[in-house]
Design a protein around this motif. Structure first.
Motif, PDB file in Angstrom:
ATOM      1  N   ASP A   1       7.383  -1.694   7.542  1.00  0.00           N
ATOM      2  CA  ASP A   1       5.924  -1.859   7.581  1.00  0.00           C
ATOM      3  C   ASP A   1       5.505  -3.324   7.714  1.00  0.00           C
ATOM      4  O   ASP A   1       4.393  -3.682   7.347  1.00  0.00           O
TER       5      ASP A   1
ATOM      6  N   ASP B   1      -3.243   6.907   6.284  1.00  0.00           N
ATOM      7  CA  ASP B   1      -3.302   5.857   7.305  1.00  0.00           C
ATOM      8  C   ASP B   1      -3.906   6.349   8.624  1.00  0.00           C
ATOM      9  O   ASP B   1      -4.408   5.543   9.409  1.00  0.00           O
TER      10      ASP B   1
ATOM     11  N   PRO C   1       0.958   9.087   2.779  1.00  0.00           N
ATOM     12  CA  PRO C   1       0.521   7.928   3.561  1.00  0.00           C
ATOM     13  C   PRO C   1       0.228   8.262   5.015  1.00  0.00           C
ATOM     14  O   PRO C   1      -0.611   7.602   5.645  1.00  0.00           O
TER      15      PRO C   1
ATOM     16  N   ARG D   1      -6.365   5.499  15.437  1.00  0.00           N
ATOM     17  CA  ARG D   1      -5.161   5.188  14.668  1.00  0.00           C
ATOM     18  C   ARG D   1      -4.049   6.220  14.865  1.00  0.00           C
ATOM     19  O   ARG D   1      -2.877   5.920  14.715  1.00  0.00           O
TER      20      ARG D   1
ATOM     21  N   SER E   1       1.064   5.653  11.033  1.00  0.00           N
ATOM     22  CA  SER E   1       1.734   5.447   9.752  1.00  0.00           C
ATOM     23  C   SER E   1       3.189   5.058   9.973  1.00  0.00           C
ATOM     24  O   SER E   1       3.873   5.631  10.828  1.00  0.00           O
TER      25      SER E   1
ATOM     26  N   ASP F   1       0.842  -1.184   0.000  1.00  0.00           N
ATOM     27  CA  ASP F   1       0.000   0.000   0.000  1.00  0.00           C
ATOM     28  C   ASP F   1       0.883   1.242   0.000  1.00  0.00           C
ATOM     29  O   ASP F   1       2.115   1.155  -0.027  1.00  0.00           O
TER      30      ASP F   1
ATOM     31  N   ASP G   1       1.599   3.465   2.243  1.00  0.00           N
ATOM     32  CA  ASP G   1       2.480   3.601   3.400  1.00  0.00           C
ATOM     33  C   ASP G   1       3.706   2.706   3.266  1.00  0.00           C
ATOM     34  O   ASP G   1       4.840   3.120   3.539  1.00  0.00           O
TER      35      ASP G   1
END
Length: 346
Positions: free
Chosen positions: A100, A168, A164, A178, A139, A30, A32
């Motif tokens: 990630d 995110d 990102p 988040r 993120s 993705d 991020d």
């Protein structure tokens, strides 16, 4: 000191050079994951120019076209996403940094891991390496920028990193659970160089959500992660659309179910889960979930998920499709819950 554009330009010419460090994003590739791994490699090269750092997007090159938001963001900052190194171009074994994610998967499972920067649940691996930071921030870009506190940030880098981070954290919306302080601090650090970010998140989300013209197979594949838990293979697809629109396009749920089952069988899966996340506007952020079980041993899992007070599912239609009451539970949180349940029956 080379610019990010110059760094990208020389990536493919550097594939055969040594000493070499591969910086791998995760399997879903993705925004991020791609941008975090690119920036980690770029900043590392600036600090250690005698070593080659190669950021890798862990999907085949053709799959980049399933990520219109990647093309959009790169175009906005004047970069060419075609210069990224993809799965089929990975050179022979070298040192590996995981960005990630914190568990190496094919084709990297036997490579020497020298670093981990991640914001997923810690799987407890590689505990003796010098660089190992796993922290549940919004993120992964925030962790990358925090690891390089003194790098200079031009407009290209700052706007690229902001993309990102905003996506995110859903534009730093605290109520969704988040966003963390480090994400806010990182965006504040980016703003002087990034310039006006008003409308940037909305523009990216609009492009990212335009999946209604993609085939169901492509929708399932564009943000896909696969896991192994004991003898069971589990696939997970994150989708930026809602089932109602999907059902309407396909004239019912049956074609989607059939394609999802075929998709799972092609990958020899025991379980496939679809996670949706979308915003109908005015901040009305929602999640849905679908569960497809192909191994009877896992049939009790369906009932367990349905009854989970953490996830809070309500059926949309009879079968496999659900509204998700707890919008704080993304794939990042639901998957460890599923993994723990499966481990309990092994």
């Amino acid at each position: 000191m080379s610019s990010l554009n110059e760094f990208l330009n020389q990536l493919h010419n550097s594939l055969s050079k040594k000493p070499r460090v591969i910086v791998s994003g995760n399997d879903s590739a993705d925004l991020d994951s791609i941008i975090s791994s690119l920036l980690f490699a770029y900043f590392s090269h600036q600090q250690d120019p005698d070593k080659i750092y190669i950021p890798v997007v862990k999907v085949p090159r053709n799959d980049l076209e399933l990520r219109p938001e990647l093309k959009y963001v790169f175009e906005q900052v004047g970069l060419d996403y075609h210069q990224l190194v993809c799965l089929e171009e990975i050179p022979k074994m070298g040192e590996l940094v995981l960005i990630d994610h914190n568990h190496a998967t094919e084709p990297f499972q036997d490579w020497p891991i020298v670093g981990v920067l991640d914001h997923h649940v810690d799987e407890g691996l590689y505990k003796t390496i010098a660089l190992r930071r796993i922290e549940m921030v919004g993120s992964c870009v925030s962790l990358v920028l925090d690891h390089f506190p003194h790098v200079s940030l031009d407009t290209t880098v700052a706007r690229l990193a902001a993309a990102p981070l905003l996506v995110d954290t859903v534009n730093l919306r605290w109520e969704l659970g988040r966003t963390k302080e480090l994400d806010v601090h990182t965006l504040d650090r980016l703003k002087p160089a990034a310039g006006d970010l008003e409308g940037y998140f909305e523009a990216i989300e609009k492009v990212k959500s335009q999946v209604d013209k993609m085939s169901t197979t492509h929708i399932l594949r564009r943000d896909y992660k696969q896991f192994q838990v004991g003898p069971y293979r589990i696939g997970t697809s994150a989708v930026t659309w809602h089932f109602q629109g999907w059902f309407e396009r396909e004239k019912g749920s049956e074609p989607i179910t059939a394609t999802a089952l075929a998709f799972a069988k092609e990958r020899d899966l025991d379980l496939e889960i679809i996670f949706t996340a979308f915003d109908h506007g005015q901040g009305n952020y929602k999640r849905q979930l679908a569960v497809f079980i192909l191994n009877d041993d896992l049939l009790p899992l369906k009932k367990a998920i349905e009854e989970s007070k953490e996830i809070q599912l309500a059926p949309i239609i009879e079968g496999c499709y659900y509204e998700q009451g707890n919008v704080r539970m993304s794939r990042k949180q639901v998957w460890p819950w599923v993994k723990q349940w499966i481990e309990g029956i092994i």
